[in-house]
Design a protein around this motif. Sequence first.
Motif, mmCIF file in Angstrom:
data_model
loop_
_atom_site.group_PDB
_atom_site.id
_atom_site.type_symbol
_atom_site.label_atom_id
_atom_site.label_comp_id
_atom_site.label_asym_id
_atom_site.label_seq_id
_atom_site.Cartn_x
_atom_site.Cartn_y
_atom_site.Cartn_z
ATOM 1 N N LEU A 364 -18.460 -50.745 42.024
ATOM 2 C CA LEU A 364 -18.304 -51.759 42.511
ATOM 3 C C LEU A 364 -17.880 -52.826 41.835
ATOM 4 O O LEU A 364 -16.694 -53.322 41.757
ATOM 5 N N ILE A 365 -17.846 -52.850 40.312
ATOM 6 C CA ILE A 365 -17.022 -53.815 39.309
ATOM 7 C C ILE A 365 -16.466 -52.979 38.351
ATOM 8 O O ILE A 365 -15.449 -53.654 37.510
ATOM 9 N N ASN A 366 -15.891 -52.074 38.896
ATOM 10 C CA ASN A 366 -14.907 -51.607 38.532
ATOM 11 C C ASN A 366 -13.514 -51.273 39.259
ATOM 12 O O ASN A 366 -13.616 -50.309 40.329
ATOM 13 N N PRO A 367 -12.371 -52.247 39.254
ATOM 14 C CA PRO A 367 -11.694 -52.685 40.698
ATOM 15 C C PRO A 367 -10.796 -51.432 40.897
ATOM 16 O O PRO A 367 -10.378 -50.977 41.433
ATOM 17 N N ARG A 368 -10.735 -50.747 39.941
ATOM 18 C CA ARG A 368 -9.548 -48.847 39.589
ATOM 19 C C ARG A 368 -9.858 -48.154 41.064
ATOM 20 O O ARG A 368 -9.619 -47.642 41.424
ATOM 21 N N TYR A 369 -11.155 -47.806 40.094
ATOM 22 C CA TYR A 369 -12.083 -47.092 41.055
ATOM 23 C C TYR A 369 -12.294 -47.503 42.576
ATOM 24 O O TYR A 369 -12.169 -46.257 43.516
ATOM 25 N N LEU A 370 -12.742 -48.418 42.707
ATOM 26 C CA LEU A 370 -12.608 -48.970 43.990
ATOM 27 C C LEU A 370 -11.796 -48.973 44.753
ATOM 28 O O LEU A 370 -10.804 -48.299 45.772
#
Length: 452
Positions: A364-370
């Motif tokens: 969740l804290i990695n916006p690109r992955y999200l």
Amino acid sequence: MNNIGTIKELEKKGIGKSDIIKKIFSFKIGIIPLGVYLALLIVVFALLARGIMPNDMLGASAIMVLYGFTCAEIGKRLPIIKNVGGTVIMATFLPSYMVYAKLIPKQAVDAVTTFMDQTNFLYVFIACIVVGSICSMNRQVLIKAFLRMMVPLIVATISATAVGIGVGTLLGVGPYKTFFYIVAPIMAGGVGEGALPLAMGYAAILGKDVDTLFAQVLPCIMLGSLTAIVLAGMLKHIGEKYPQYSGNGALLKSGGDDEILKLAKDGNKANADIKIDLAKMAVAGILAFTLYLGGVFVNSVIGLPAPIVMLLAVVIAKAAGAIPDSIEKGGYALFKFIVTAVTVPLLLGIGVAKTPWEDLVAVLINPRYLIVIVSTVLTVVVVGWFVGKRMNMNPVEAAMVTACHSGQGGTGDVAILTAGGRLGLMPFAQVATRLGGAAMVTIAIAILRMIH
């Protein structure tokens, strides 16, 4: 004072105090009347306070029922969230946070974890619900719908892979990492049948540690499943607001399938009129266990996963007309019991024992992955909607079944279809999850082997 006044007014109308008490205690938390709920609450916390909660099936079941229906009731009543699968989200992910924050006593967590790890209860659930739902389906509807479901599934998988890789490349994640560590895990078919064989295949090719690779792909699977749950809840809301897009649980649309649709409706009416026969229900359960164990044997010989073998066996038997009428009726009763009484406690067990909160937060804290995850799952759902519509299916149901391809295996199927209020679609969801997942794992490992 207002409460006293209300009671006096009721008494003036001839409603006695005993009737008022009965009415209060008939209020339900999930399916549990308030009186039974309070008794369970007191007993569970008394045992936990003394440190003598049994670390067995009975103790775990009591905790799963108490916490599960409590969390589900919260999700059912929260504004906005209740319309996007709040019951499932709260029953699964709120317990995960509560374990992390130590809001559930350790003894309770240990009991649930032991039960989930040692009993393999998830597969008992899947076996009963798959066999029960297929047994109670109309044979012609089953054959035609299975054949049709493969087209939207294949198109949705190809489209979602392309979109996921494209978005990941634009965001700087790179096509290699996007496909092998985000997109492929999301559509691999869950944890046991997807993430583990995927990580093992990657480890054999790359010469890396399996645990490290497994930890990399697991959060993407869980967040992809969460996204699919939310989208399923939204699809349910869309179906309620715009009924022209929904079949209320029926995959096939009217039109060219009028005869099939009539047969399905007649079958649903016949099921509704069935009187519960415990002996027939028990026989259906025995059939479910037999087919699953047969799948375990086949798996040891040719490597085909047991749930897929079970699914294929019961579909073939149903399509061939080899299932007796008594077992079909027992299967429907078994299916209704599992859906009503077992689903929510099972989701609680999944949240406590199988869904680490830290792993979810890490993604969740990695916006690109999200963004890549949401784009991939959203594409699966949208393509399923439009391709299903073109294939004369109800768009809501078609999209929901394809969404299960992005779920957390059998766990995800249960959660997604529960959020969408369409657990009757479980056979089709199993096709999307098991067969689609096996295909994705095979393709991903084959491609990785080619480029290394």
